[in-house]
Write a protein that holds these residues in place. Structure first.
Motif, PDB file in Angstrom:
ATOM      1  N   LYS A  47     -11.236   3.370  25.635  1.00  0.00           N
ATOM      2  CA  LYS A  47     -11.881   4.559  25.922  1.00  0.00           C
ATOM      3  C   LYS A  47     -10.759   5.839  25.755  1.00  0.00           C
ATOM      4  N   LEU A  48      -9.682   5.292  25.852  1.00  0.00           N
ATOM      5  CA  LEU A  48      -8.652   6.259  25.824  1.00  0.00           C
ATOM      6  C   LEU A  48      -7.546   6.103  24.548  1.00  0.00           C
ATOM      7  N   ILE A  49      -7.463   7.063  23.350  1.00  0.00           N
ATOM      8  CA  ILE A  49      -6.828   6.679  22.407  1.00  0.00           C
ATOM      9  C   ILE A  49      -5.595   7.733  22.304  1.00  0.00           C
ATOM     10  N   LEU A  50      -4.508   7.392  22.001  1.00  0.00           N
ATOM     11  CA  LEU A  50      -3.192   8.155  21.941  1.00  0.00           C
ATOM     12  C   LEU A  50      -2.608   8.112  20.649  1.00  0.00           C
ATOM     13  N   LEU A  51      -2.450   9.382  19.938  1.00  0.00           N
ATOM     14  CA  LEU A  51      -1.957   9.229  18.560  1.00  0.00           C
ATOM     15  C   LEU A  51      -0.895  10.368  18.627  1.00  0.00           C
ATOM     16  N   ASP A  52       0.279   9.829  18.257  1.00  0.00           N
ATOM     17  CA  ASP A  52       1.443  10.712  18.005  1.00  0.00           C
ATOM     18  C   ASP A  52       1.518  10.981  16.473  1.00  0.00           C
ATOM     19  N   GLU A  53       1.289  12.156  16.136  1.00  0.00           N
ATOM     20  CA  GLU A  53       1.470  12.858  14.693  1.00  0.00           C
ATOM     21  C   GLU A  53       0.473  11.837  13.869  1.00  0.00           C
ATOM     22  N   PRO A  54      -0.632  11.797  14.024  1.00  0.00           N
ATOM     23  CA  PRO A  54      -1.543  10.892  13.211  1.00  0.00           C
ATOM     24  C   PRO A  54      -1.587  11.088  11.880  1.00  0.00           C
ATOM     25  N   ILE A  55      -1.259  12.426  11.143  1.00  0.00           N
ATOM     26  CA  ILE A  55      -1.563  12.852  10.113  1.00  0.00           C
ATOM     27  C   ILE A  55      -0.591  12.692   8.949  1.00  0.00           C
ATOM     28  N   THR A  56       0.656  12.103   9.784  1.00  0.00           N
ATOM     29  CA  THR A  56       1.864  11.855   8.956  1.00  0.00           C
ATOM     30  C   THR A  56       1.549  11.021   7.778  1.00  0.00           C
ATOM     31  N   TYR A  57       2.016  11.112   6.653  1.00  0.00           N
ATOM     32  CA  TYR A  57       1.892  10.726   5.301  1.00  0.00           C
ATOM     33  C   TYR A  57       0.709  10.749   4.546  1.00  0.00           C
ATOM     34  N   LEU A  58      -0.326  11.427   5.257  1.00  0.00           N
ATOM     35  CA  LEU A  58      -1.716  11.537   4.674  1.00  0.00           C
ATOM     36  C   LEU A  58      -1.749  12.907   3.822  1.00  0.00           C
ATOM     37  N   ASP A  59      -2.645  12.751   2.589  1.00  0.00           N
ATOM     38  CA  ASP A  59      -2.557  14.083   1.693  1.00  0.00           C
ATOM     39  C   ASP A  59      -3.735  14.636   2.438  1.00  0.00           C
ATOM     40  N   LEU A  60      -3.874  15.966   2.057  1.00  0.00           N
ATOM     41  CA  LEU A  60      -4.714  16.999   2.798  1.00  0.00           C
ATOM     42  C   LEU A  60      -6.330  16.234   2.875  1.00  0.00           C
ATOM     43  N   LYS A  61      -6.937  15.646   1.954  1.00  0.00           N
ATOM     44  CA  LYS A  61      -8.028  14.821   1.802  1.00  0.00           C
ATOM     45  C   LYS A  61      -8.065  14.338   3.166  1.00  0.00           C
ATOM     46  N   LEU A 117       0.777  -1.166   0.037  1.00  0.00           N
ATOM     47  CA  LEU A 117       0.024   0.044  -0.066  1.00  0.00           C
ATOM     48  C   LEU A 117       0.725   1.229  -0.066  1.00  0.00           C
ATOM     49  N   SER A 118       0.200   2.368  -0.507  1.00  0.00           N
ATOM     50  CA  SER A 118       0.800   3.559  -0.234  1.00  0.00           C
ATOM     51  C   SER A 118       1.101   4.039   1.305  1.00  0.00           C
ATOM     52  N   GLY A 119       1.812   5.121   1.338  1.00  0.00           N
ATOM     53  CA  GLY A 119       2.191   5.524   2.753  1.00  0.00           C
ATOM     54  C   GLY A 119       0.730   6.023   3.415  1.00  0.00           C
ATOM     55  N   GLY A 120      -0.020   6.712   2.942  1.00  0.00           N
ATOM     56  CA  GLY A 120      -1.100   7.121   3.330  1.00  0.00           C
ATOM     57  C   GLY A 120      -2.051   6.229   3.629  1.00  0.00           C
ATOM     58  N   GLU A 121      -2.229   5.100   3.008  1.00  0.00           N
ATOM     59  CA  GLU A 121      -3.075   3.792   3.222  1.00  0.00           C
ATOM     60  C   GLU A 121      -2.807   3.053   4.197  1.00  0.00           C
ATOM     61  N   ARG A 122      -1.411   3.038   4.386  1.00  0.00           N
ATOM     62  CA  ARG A 122      -0.947   2.074   5.456  1.00  0.00           C
ATOM     63  C   ARG A 122      -0.973   2.815   6.711  1.00  0.00           C
ATOM     64  N   GLN A 123      -1.136   4.047   6.807  1.00  0.00           N
ATOM     65  CA  GLN A 123      -1.414   5.033   7.998  1.00  0.00           C
ATOM     66  C   GLN A 123      -2.834   4.752   8.295  1.00  0.00           C
ATOM     67  N   ARG A 124      -3.848   4.670   7.367  1.00  0.00           N
ATOM     68  CA  ARG A 124      -5.205   4.432   7.694  1.00  0.00           C
ATOM     69  C   ARG A 124      -5.403   3.170   8.304  1.00  0.00           C
ATOM     70  N   VAL A 125      -4.672   2.174   7.786  1.00  0.00           N
ATOM     71  CA  VAL A 125      -4.675   0.778   8.185  1.00  0.00           C
ATOM     72  C   VAL A 125      -4.415   0.788   9.632  1.00  0.00           C
ATOM     73  N   TRP A 126      -3.068   1.388   9.783  1.00  0.00           N
ATOM     74  CA  TRP A 126      -2.859   1.278  11.366  1.00  0.00           C
ATOM     75  C   TRP A 126      -3.902   2.102  12.426  1.00  0.00           C
ATOM     76  N   LEU A 127      -4.140   3.091  11.897  1.00  0.00           N
ATOM     77  CA  LEU A 127      -5.378   3.782  12.550  1.00  0.00           C
ATOM     78  C   LEU A 127      -6.591   3.019  13.018  1.00  0.00           C
ATOM     79  N   ALA A 128      -7.053   2.264  11.820  1.00  0.00           N
ATOM     80  CA  ALA A 128      -8.213   1.383  12.009  1.00  0.00           C
ATOM     81  C   ALA A 128      -7.830   0.107  12.933  1.00  0.00           C
ATOM     82  N   MET A 129      -6.573  -0.441  13.022  1.00  0.00           N
ATOM     83  CA  MET A 129      -6.209  -1.114  14.050  1.00  0.00           C
ATOM     84  C   MET A 129      -6.474  -0.776  15.365  1.00  0.00           C
ATOM     85  N   ILE A 130      -6.037   0.814  15.503  1.00  0.00           N
ATOM     86  CA  ILE A 130      -6.355   1.283  16.889  1.00  0.00           C
ATOM     87  C   ILE A 130      -7.839   1.438  17.214  1.00  0.00           C
ATOM     88  N   ILE A 131      -8.619   1.813  16.199  1.00  0.00           N
ATOM     89  CA  ILE A 131      -9.814   1.872  16.412  1.00  0.00           C
ATOM     90  C   ILE A 131     -10.767   0.511  16.771  1.00  0.00           C
TER      91      ILE A 131
END
Length: 261
Positions: free
Chosen positions: A157-171, A138-152
């Protein structure tokens, strides 16, 4: 509720965090802000007990997290670091299913509830069309979304995200901010985010905590604490905090010759 009391953290003789005191309400979106090297990611790792402070404590619903088991922490706190491990020969569905690991008793069999949480995460992150694809393809942005889905899917109750928009385009940056707010509104989850983009922080956060020299320089609602004087004091830049009207979030515009040389 999360309570931090008199927290100090050092790497050897180098003090990183000093006398951090903070209360975070359930269902709050809190942004940790400040220049590089001022302790944002360190504080986030203390929230998850990956790092143990020199002194002080962090209480989650009255329980000191440093006295709890790793399984207890993983069932209550989800953490997505900035630098993600490279994974090979594993599908999107398989990676997201790892978010259910804290709930497994024996082996890797998925229960009905696990499968429902995985499908929920796939839908929320718009990843159904990639569910059988290998993550390393996958592309870097797609991989980031997959990791976020794993966290979801971990469904804490508590979610910690360190620079979650890394590799994501503006959309997808804007989309992720909306997803965070929607999850908070619908499921009353608490988010603590490390962000560098102050405009994104003003878009999503209920409250900002500004770190400087290891301590809390300011905290409060974004449009109250992110001011021209704070930007000068903390970031050493000249900028204006503007608004297009009462219905719009404020945003930052650099002034001419904003960075002194």
């Amino acid at each position: 509720m999360i309570q931090i009391r008199n927290l100090y953290f050092s790497y050897g003789d180098k003090e990183i965090l000093k006398d951090i005191n903070l209360d975070i309400q359930d269902g709050e979106i809190l942004a940790l802000l400040g220049p590089n090297g001022f302790g944002k990611s360190t504080l986030l790792r203390c929230f998850n007990a990956f790092l143990k402070p020199k002194s002080g404590q962090i209480l989650l619903n009255g329980k000191n997290i440093y006295n709890q088991s790793r399984r207890w922490i993983s069932r209550n706190i989800a953490f997505l670091p900035q630098n993600l491990d490279s994974v090979q020969h594993i599908t999107v569905y398989e990676l997201i299913s790892m978010g259910r690991t804290p709930y497994k008793q024996y082996g890797w069999a998925l229960k009905k509830e696990d499968k429902e949480k995985i499908e929920w995460a796939l839908d929320y992150m718009n990843l159904q069309y990639l569910r059988d694809k290998q993550v390393d393809k996958l592309s870097g942005g797609e991989r980031q979304r997959v990791w976020l889905a794993m966290i979801i899917a971990q469904d804490t109750k508590l979610i910690l995200l360190d620079e979650p928009i890394t590799y994501l385009d503006l959309k997808y940056q804007w989309g992720l901010m909306e997803i965070i707010k929607n999850i908070r509104d619908q499921y009353k989850k608490t988010f603590i985010l490390v962000l560098h983009d102050l405009n994104q922080a003003m878009m999503v956060a209920d409250r900002c905590v500004i770190l400087k020299d290891g301590g809390i320089s300011a905290q409060g609602k974004p449009d109250e604490v992110i001011t021209a004087s704070l930007l000068k004091d903390v970031y050493d830049i000249s900028a204006e905090v503007c608004s297009l009207g009462s219905d719009f979030k404020k945003f930052i515009i650099p002034a001419k010759n904003s960075v002194e040389r």
